[in-house]
Design a protein around this motif. Sequence first.
Motif, mmCIF file in Angstrom:
data_model
loop_
_atom_site.group_PDB
_atom_site.id
_atom_site.type_symbol
_atom_site.label_atom_id
_atom_site.label_comp_id
_atom_site.label_asym_id
_atom_site.label_seq_id
_atom_site.Cartn_x
_atom_site.Cartn_y
_atom_site.Cartn_z
ATOM 1 N N SER A 104 0.841 -1.188 0.000
ATOM 2 C CA SER A 104 0.000 0.000 0.000
ATOM 3 C C SER A 104 0.880 1.242 0.000
ATOM 4 N N PHE A 105 0.239 2.387 -0.220
ATOM 5 C CA PHE A 105 0.985 3.646 -0.185
ATOM 6 C C PHE A 105 1.661 3.831 1.169
ATOM 7 N N GLN A 106 0.926 3.517 2.255
ATOM 8 C CA GLN A 106 1.490 3.682 3.591
ATOM 9 C C GLN A 106 2.699 2.777 3.798
ATOM 10 N N VAL A 107 2.592 1.538 3.327
ATOM 11 C CA VAL A 107 3.691 0.579 3.498
ATOM 12 C C VAL A 107 4.919 1.029 2.720
ATOM 13 N N GLN A 108 4.720 1.466 1.492
ATOM 14 C CA GLN A 108 5.862 1.890 0.676
ATOM 15 C C GLN A 108 6.522 3.132 1.267
ATOM 16 N N ALA A 109 5.720 4.078 1.752
ATOM 17 C CA ALA A 109 6.275 5.291 2.368
ATOM 18 C C ALA A 109 7.087 4.942 3.608
ATOM 19 N N PHE A 110 6.576 4.014 4.397
ATOM 20 C CA PHE A 110 7.306 3.564 5.590
ATOM 21 C C PHE A 110 8.632 2.915 5.189
ATOM 22 N N TYR A 111 8.595 2.082 4.177
ATOM 23 C CA TYR A 111 9.797 1.365 3.744
ATOM 24 C C TYR A 111 10.855 2.346 3.239
ATOM 25 N N GLU A 112 10.420 3.348 2.496
ATOM 26 C CA GLU A 112 11.365 4.320 1.951
ATOM 27 C C GLU A 112 11.979 5.203 3.034
ATOM 28 N N GLN A 113 11.244 5.407 4.127
ATOM 29 C CA GLN A 113 11.756 6.234 5.224
ATOM 30 C C GLN A 113 12.144 5.385 6.431
ATOM 31 N N PHE A 114 12.456 4.121 6.190
ATOM 32 C CA PHE A 114 12.641 3.201 7.303
ATOM 33 C C PHE A 114 13.721 3.652 8.279
ATOM 34 N N ASP A 115 14.825 4.157 7.775
ATOM 35 C CA ASP A 115 15.908 4.573 8.678
ATOM 36 C C ASP A 115 15.446 5.651 9.646
ATOM 37 N N ARG A 162 1.277 19.272 22.414
ATOM 38 C CA ARG A 162 1.425 19.287 20.960
ATOM 39 C C ARG A 162 2.290 18.106 20.512
ATOM 40 N N ALA A 163 3.385 17.904 21.216
ATOM 41 C CA ALA A 163 4.289 16.806 20.862
ATOM 42 C C ALA A 163 3.613 15.453 21.069
ATOM 43 N N ARG A 164 2.805 15.334 22.121
ATOM 44 C CA ARG A 164 2.116 14.074 22.376
ATOM 45 C C ARG A 164 1.131 13.772 21.251
ATOM 46 N N HIS A 165 0.449 14.788 20.759
ATOM 47 C CA HIS A 165 -0.481 14.574 19.651
ATOM 48 C C HIS A 165 0.272 14.140 18.390
ATOM 49 N N LEU A 166 1.378 14.803 18.098
ATOM 50 C CA LEU A 166 2.160 14.440 16.913
ATOM 51 C C LEU A 166 2.746 13.039 17.040
ATOM 52 N N ALA A 167 3.234 12.694 18.222
ATOM 53 C CA ALA A 167 3.799 11.354 18.428
ATOM 54 C C ALA A 167 2.724 10.280 18.331
ATOM 55 N N THR A 168 1.505 10.615 18.739
ATOM 56 C CA THR A 168 0.404 9.664 18.614
ATOM 57 C C THR A 168 0.060 9.427 17.145
ATOM 58 N N LEU A 169 0.040 10.484 16.339
ATOM 59 C CA LEU A 169 -0.179 10.323 14.896
ATOM 60 C C LEU A 169 0.905 9.444 14.277
ATOM 61 N N TYR A 170 2.120 9.622 14.749
ATOM 62 C CA TYR A 170 3.266 8.821 14.279
ATOM 63 C C TYR A 170 3.033 7.333 14.578
ATOM 64 N N LEU A 171 2.585 7.015 15.802
ATOM 65 C CA LEU A 171 2.298 5.613 16.132
ATOM 66 C C LEU A 171 1.142 5.085 15.293
ATOM 67 N N ASN A 172 0.150 5.929 15.048
ATOM 68 C CA ASN A 172 -0.975 5.501 14.213
ATOM 69 C C ASN A 172 -0.540 5.199 12.790
ATOM 70 N N ASP A 173 0.423 5.976 12.281
ATOM 71 C CA ASP A 173 0.984 5.678 10.967
ATOM 72 C C ASP A 173 1.600 4.280 10.942
ATOM 73 N N ILE A 174 2.375 3.971 11.974
ATOM 74 C CA ILE A 174 3.023 2.660 12.027
ATOM 75 C C ILE A 174 1.987 1.552 12.179
ATOM 76 N N SER A 175 0.919 1.826 12.943
ATOM 77 C CA SER A 175 -0.132 0.812 13.090
ATOM 78 C C SER A 175 -0.803 0.528 11.752
ATOM 79 N N ASP A 176 -0.927 1.556 10.899
ATOM 80 C CA ASP A 176 -1.473 1.343 9.554
ATOM 81 C C ASP A 176 -0.564 0.428 8.735
#
Length: 633
Positions: free
Chosen positions: A72-83, A146-160
């Motif tokens: 998926s788009f999400q998976v490919q984006a994660f793979y490209e930014q894996f580091d 603010r940082a907690r909200h952004l970090a939560t979105l980050y975890l949600n991205d990984i959960s996707d």
Amino acid sequence: MSTPRVLSVIPPMTQLNTPYPSTAYITGFLRSRDVDAVQEDLALALVLRLFSKQGLLEVKSCIEAMPARQRSFQVQAFYEQFDLYLATISPAIAFLQGRDSTVGHRICSRQFLPEGSRFESLDVYVDDEGGDPLAWAFGALGMQDRARHLATLYLNDISDVLRDAVDPRFEFVRYAESLASSQPTFDPLAKALGEPLNLVDATLLELTLASVKKHAPTIVLVSVPFPGAVYAAFRIAQAIKQHHPDIVLALGGGFVNTELREMSDPRVFDYFDYVTLDDGERPLLALLDHLYAKRSQQRLVRTFVRNDGVVKYINFVEPDIAFAEVGTPTWDGLPIDRYLSLLDMLNPMHRLWSDGRWNKLTVAHGCYWKKCSFCDVSLDYISRYDGASAATLVDRIEEIILETGQTGFHFVDEAAPPKALKTLAAELQKRNLAISWWGNIRFEKSFSPELCQSLADSGCIAISGGLEVASDRLLTLMKKGVSIDQVARVTRAFTDAGILVHAYLMYGFPTQTVQDTVDALEYVRQLFAEGCIQSGFFHRFACTVHSPVGQHPEEYGIELLPLPEVTFAKNDVGFIDPTGVDHDVLGVALNKALYNYMHGIGLDDDVRVWFSGKVPRTTVPRNKIAKALAAKG
């Protein structure tokens, strides 16, 4: 069997910010009866393992084994930014655990965490000048939030990514929910449990066996509060059965108590030896006596067993343990400094549910009202009301503070009784004990301005209550025992005392018309405009077989749809409402309006602006709530 050692387990997924209280309650009770009892939160352990450097490397291996065209788009984006993900996962988790607050500055820069599709939701907040998209929510300061909200979105991205690349059922809350929720047969769950282990399954198996090795239990209790924890609970049992067949396994919890009351499929007992209903204290004492030859199987309490391939329900009637005698919950053994304070929804009450670690405690067992027609009033967790003295409750509070070092409490009652809260507040103030607490109530007239102020002085920071459909006709049909005018005065009294007020709202109740819906939204608008409530959430009405609506549909003008033969789970039931209203379409407008009202937007607008189609003008006078507030109750 050797001396009993009982391990209570929280299966994935429940909560990430604080332990689900079931194991704390039962462990505390068993220890009060001198039973060797321990507990483990496998939900938190699974998330911390998957969302770690090791876990992300394993996810990357799964992605590399996929054909590129299936990513998926999400998976490919994660793979490209894996580091970038690999470098930031540990700091982000540590920040959300409160162990490294300074990294919040880097998170707020928006240059530190990689951003996937979940961050697109921020775009709707950008002003015309392209300014800070979160300034409206957090202001110039508010860096940690603010940082907690952004970090939560980050975890949600990984959960996707986990969902798309590893397990299509993966979610933080509703994990594989469709396999269990109101599922009439065990077939879908059995099929899923028969499939090869994916990364999530294999990780859970590893954590389960490590927990068994650590605690060496003779009995394992798995508490399943929600449908989204059922699949993992059975995977846990499957692992223990395969590797430690001598260990006794018992299943219980809110899902079981609600949905498995007519369960008859013997395959459930390939995984669990016993399934218990309702409060677990008495059934567990009876089960322990049975396992250690102190009572026969025929004297088990509220327990399903499998005999000769047939499921049998045994209920030797004995009184339940009095609420005053269940002991104090204990969090001993749970990693209370490793829970994640998330901030996913910018809703003040939802924040309390997901942000911060709250000691969960009950003021009284059951509901003192137990009349609401949409509620499971026929079940024990609602119908059996039993309280304890204020002195006993505050003794428990003091014990928990001493154990955890934390003074935040979430009272998890169905509806905390005003008399009990009044005496509890007085006892807290008598002992000069400073805590912060919140919980659920009914908006009844007993909550006078004086009582609300007393609750605030005792540490109350927020309350939630059911306004449901804001219509006096429908509130009467629901048997809520409150009126709109009364709700206005009570909620304003809480607000004036400095207590956040959250309203549970409902749409789609039997016989609710479009006019009812428009009028209800007008009431909600006025309640926000007059400072009565600050937070709310609209739920779609669901008819359950244990509620008065489900048991007597003719009294509510509806016809239930026939259910298939049930051998596993039974709860929700469909119905035909002669009004023919498309509540799904209306629900979109209701939630849009509510989101804006919570941010002070559109409070002067005609409520019809939120609806996509033509709807009637409201029949509610625009000053209805103001007049109610001015009148004496």
